[in-house]
Design an enzyme around this catalytic site. Structure first.
Site, short mmCIF file in Angstrom:
data_model
loop_
_atom_site.label_atom_id
_atom_site.label_comp_id
_atom_site.label_asym_id
_atom_site.label_seq_id
_atom_site.Cartn_x
_atom_site.Cartn_y
_atom_site.Cartn_z
N HIS A 37 0.84 -1.21 0.00
CA HIS A 37 0.00 0.00 0.00
C HIS A 37 0.87 1.26 0.00
O HIS A 37 0.59 2.22 -0.71
CB HIS A 37 -0.86 0.07 1.27
CG HIS A 37 -1.89 -1.00 1.39
ND1 HIS A 37 -1.82 -1.99 2.34
CD2 HIS A 37 -3.04 -1.23 0.69
CE1 HIS A 37 -2.87 -2.77 2.23
NE2 HIS A 37 -3.63 -2.35 1.24
N GLN A 156 -9.35 -7.38 -10.12
CA GLN A 156 -9.95 -6.14 -9.63
C GLN A 156 -9.51 -4.96 -10.51
O GLN A 156 -10.31 -4.11 -10.89
CB GLN A 156 -9.54 -5.90 -8.18
CG GLN A 156 -9.84 -4.51 -7.67
CD GLN A 156 -9.62 -4.36 -6.19
OE1 GLN A 156 -10.46 -4.78 -5.39
NE2 GLN A 156 -8.52 -3.74 -5.77
N ARG A 190 -3.62 -9.85 4.57
CA ARG A 190 -3.95 -11.17 5.13
C ARG A 190 -2.73 -11.92 5.65
O ARG A 190 -2.87 -12.85 6.45
CB ARG A 190 -4.66 -12.03 4.09
CG ARG A 190 -6.06 -11.53 3.77
CD ARG A 190 -6.57 -12.16 2.50
NE ARG A 190 -7.69 -11.40 1.98
CZ ARG A 190 -8.96 -11.72 2.16
NH1 ARG A 190 -9.27 -12.78 2.82
NH2 ARG A 190 -9.91 -10.97 1.66
O1 PAF Z 1 -8.18 -3.62 -2.98
C1 PAF Z 1 -8.78 -3.23 -1.97
O2 PAF Z 1 -8.21 -3.04 -0.88
C2 PAF Z 1 -10.28 -2.98 -2.05
O3 PAF Z 1 -10.90 -3.91 -2.89
C3 PAF Z 1 -10.64 -1.55 -2.46
C4 PAF Z 1 -10.17 -1.23 -3.86
C5 PAF Z 1 -10.02 -0.57 -1.47
C6 PAF Z 1 -12.16 -1.36 -2.43
O4 PAF Z 1 -12.68 -1.58 -1.17
#
Ligand code: PAF
Length: 281
Positions: A37, A156, A190
């Site tokens: 992140h 995603q 996780r």
């Molecule tokens: O990847 C994630 O952490 C989630 O799917 C996101 C994009 C923040 C949406 O809740």
């Protein structure tokens, strides 16, 4: 760095930011932040005048209540990490701030064009509806010029690209590479739930993925898929959910190496579900 919990306050602050013509970068997260992140946040800070990070464990994208309850949460630690990485504003709303009761109980619909019919979509029904529901809401609130997503969640990312196009968001989606631990294990919130022993076992996932590339183009995609599955089956402590080699754009099974392909895997290590992927061609 500002910490904001309400939409009202967020909109007031961002109104000023947009009015001053600052470029706004946005990193949506569910918290439990790790180096993966932080790499997105640092990229956003480098590219933009103002960086917003949301920390919101989105209930509508969990198809399993136990998974939602077990999802790690540590806002204090997240805030400290974000402060150190140059973020300007953290948006950490409550569930009630984001959703009405009606929205929480009604199924959100989106035309995925088939992107949700494979891999995660098959094993986590409704998951991507929840992702699109929350990310589209956040995009409308933050109105970023650029938004940053990690390639670890490959499917995603493909869906976010489609959503942006279909809903006409004026935002550039920036795809960011997977960040790995020294062992090769893909960084994930996780991972916090893995015991030290499970962590050693989970390293096998990336090892197999890296090794599988040695067989491209000798093996066909189908033969390579079987090879990876067999390797994972042989690692005690891992339970394979799926491994697919798909076209990077359509996410449909790859027929040859003449198309851009990615191998995507989901594996259980104990009760922790891990995903990873590797470009094959
Ligand atoms: O990847 C994630 O952490 C989630 O799917 C996101 C994009 C923040 C949406 O809740």
């Amino acid at each position: 760095m500002l910490i904001v919990n309400t939409i009202d306050k967020l909109e007031k602050i961002l109104f000023e930011v947009h009015a001053s013509e600052k470029s706004v970068g946005f990193v949506p997260t569910m918290g439990a932040l790790h180096a993966g992140h932080i790499s997105l946040v640092k990229q956003a800070v480098t590219d933009n005048d103002y960086t917003v990070v949301s920390v919101f464990v989105n209930p509508t994208q969990f198809n399993n209540l136990a998974d939602l309850q077990k999802y790690p949460r540590n806002l204090e630690k997240d805030v400290a990490l974000l402060q150190a990485s140059g973020c300007d504003l953290v948006f950490a709303p409550s569930k009630e701030e984001i959703y009405s009761n009606e929205e929480l109980n009604k199924h959100f619909e989106f035309d995925f064009g088939g992107l949700d019919q494979v891999m995660e979509g098959t094993f986590r029904p409704g998951h991507f509806n929840g992702v699109v529901q929350v990310v589209s809401k956040l995009f409308k609130l933050v109105k970023p010029g650029k938004a940053y997503f990690g390639e670890k969640d490959f499917q995603q990312l493909a869906i976010i690209h489609r959503m942006t196009e279909l809903l006409n968001f004026d935002v550039e989606i920036v795809d960011c590479p997977i960040v790995r631990e020294e062992s090769g294990l893909a960084m994930s919130s996780r991972n916090e739930r893995l015991t030290p022993e499970q962590r050693n076992i989970a390293v096998g996932i990336s090892k197999v993925l890296v090794e599988c590339r040695n067989f491209v183009p000798t093996y066909t995609p189908e033969k390579l898929k079987q090879w990876v599955k067999n390797e994972i089956y042989q690692i005690q402590g891992l339970e394979l959910e799926y491994f697919e080699i798909v076209n990077t754009k359509t996410l449909q099974p790859a027929k040859s190496w003449n198309e851009p392909t990615v191998g995507c895997i989901a594996v259980y290590c104990g009760d922790v579900r891990l995903i990873d992927n590797i470009r094959c061609s």
